[in-house]
Scaffold this active site. Structure first.
Site, mmCIF file in Angstrom:
data_model
loop_
_atom_site.group_PDB
_atom_site.id
_atom_site.type_symbol
_atom_site.label_atom_id
_atom_site.label_comp_id
_atom_site.label_asym_id
_atom_site.label_seq_id
_atom_site.Cartn_x
_atom_site.Cartn_y
_atom_site.Cartn_z
ATOM 1 N N LYS A 65 0.826 -1.219 0.000
ATOM 2 C CA LYS A 65 0.000 0.000 0.000
ATOM 3 C C LYS A 65 0.849 1.254 0.000
ATOM 4 O O LYS A 65 0.574 2.218 -0.730
ATOM 5 C CB LYS A 65 -0.931 -0.029 1.212
ATOM 6 C CG LYS A 65 -1.996 -1.128 1.127
ATOM 7 C CD LYS A 65 -2.698 -1.365 2.444
ATOM 8 C CE LYS A 65 -3.697 -2.514 2.345
ATOM 9 N NZ LYS A 65 -4.319 -2.856 3.631
ATOM 10 N N GLN A 109 -3.661 -1.243 10.194
ATOM 11 C CA GLN A 109 -3.567 -2.592 9.638
ATOM 12 C C GLN A 109 -4.071 -3.607 10.654
ATOM 13 O O GLN A 109 -3.603 -3.671 11.782
ATOM 14 C CB GLN A 109 -2.109 -2.907 9.258
ATOM 15 C CG GLN A 109 -1.934 -4.252 8.597
ATOM 16 C CD GLN A 109 -2.680 -4.372 7.273
ATOM 17 O OE1 GLN A 109 -2.756 -3.416 6.506
ATOM 18 N NE2 GLN A 109 -3.251 -5.537 7.007
ATOM 19 N N ASP A 132 -10.399 3.508 5.419
ATOM 20 C CA ASP A 132 -10.828 2.107 5.344
ATOM 21 C C ASP A 132 -12.340 1.971 5.483
ATOM 22 O O ASP A 132 -12.883 0.867 5.348
ATOM 23 C CB ASP A 132 -10.145 1.280 6.437
ATOM 24 C CG ASP A 132 -9.077 0.355 5.878
ATOM 25 O OD1 ASP A 132 -9.058 0.157 4.645
ATOM 26 O OD2 ASP A 132 -8.265 -0.159 6.660
#
Length: 305
Positions: A65, A109, A132
């Site tokens: 990413k 994460q 997200d």
């Protein structure tokens, strides 16, 4: 896992849905939006990734990413906390990133180490920086049909479906797996497009029959090969989000939740694993970061799809 026989081959293999090619085209649209933002704001959009511990898979995901962030010319930060990081320390880092004017997106994460509770941390992220799409506010806005930051994997899947099928209104779809990160937002996105959606999960009865009724089959369970070829309606469009690492003859292979070799004989179009959904998930994160940057500066974002 049932090992039923696949439907006999029809003579025509399903068309692969190329997520890599689609993500590259998407990246060009996103980068076209950067000059106007930078000219007005005097900076580039910024993404901060937070990783706790040294989980190898998480390291790979975060690395991919951030490499894409840098490739596209965005500002990136990487924060790695030790395995024994405290809940208080992690919350303090999130507070600092919320207050940082150069950061438009915060990526936590997952999964976190077992001693940490992800829920309070996700809720502590500024919803305007929640790239997200996991903050309850963004989830609620999505359910209400209001503008929101949308979870990355469902957003990428929706784009692949619309590219493949065009108008989704009136189509019968099934989402297998109802996680907060993937399944539930995917259902909301499909409903917003006018599809009729079945949400299936571990308690669903007669799952093969329900799958056979669907024109669109989306699977995100983490169970390799769960969906067999003879579960599918001929010509169905299949989006396989699952990815399980396994060793075959000493080599690592990535397997999806759909038995690909069987499904390709029946489906009309299908995402490969890898190369299907994964690249779109990363590009959706880039999209959300730039979108969040525009909104935080009070600017009207351009179309970037």
């Amino acid at each position: 896992m049932s090992m039923t026989q696949a439907t006999p081959a029809t003579g025509t293999l399903a068309r692969p849905i190329d997520g890599r090619a689609r993500s590259e085209a998407w990246s060009q649209r996103i980068m076209e939006a950067l000059p106007a933002f930078e000219a007005q704001s005097g900076r580039c959009p910024g993404l901060a990734a937070v990783l706790v511990g040294d989980d190898p898979a998480s390291e790979v995901y975060v690395g991919a990413k951030l490499r894409m962030t840098e490739k596209m010319g965005l500002h990136s930060l990487r924060h790695v906390l030790p395995q024994d990081a405290t809940q208080e320390g992690l919350m303090a880092l999130i507070a600092d990133l919320n207050a940082d004017p150069t950061i438009d997106g915060i990526l936590l994460q997952l999964p976190l180490p077992a001693h940490l509770d992800a829920g309070p941390v996700l809720r502590a992220i500024d919803p305007a920086k929640d790239v997200d799409g996991l903050h309850p506010l963004n989830a609620g806005l999505l359910a209400a049909g209001e503008p929101a930051l949308i979870s990355c994997t469902p957003l990428g899947c929706l784009m692949l479906l619309k590219d493949t099928l065009g108008d989704l209104s009136g189509r019968d779809a099934i989402m297998i797996g109802t996680s907060v990160m993937v399944g539930k937002p995917m259902v909301q996105l499909l409903l917003a497009e006018g599809a009729t959606v079945t949400a299936a999960h571990k308690f669903t009865r007669d799952l093969p029959e329900k799958v056979r009724a669907a024109e669109i089959v989306i699977v995100a369970t983490g169970r390799a090969g769960l969906v067999r070829g003879d579960w599918l309606r001929p010509g169905a469009t299949v989006i396989d989000i699952g990815m399980t690492r396994t060793q075959v003859e000493g080599k690592t292979r990535l397997l999806g939740d759909v038995a690909y070799d069987e499904a390709v004989e029946v489906a009309g179009a299908i995402t490969p694993v890898p190369g299907g959904v994964g690249p779109m998930t990363i590009m959706a994160l880039m999209h959300n970061t730039v979108l969040a940057a525009y909104r935080r500066e009070g600017m009207t974002p351009p179309a970037m799809g």
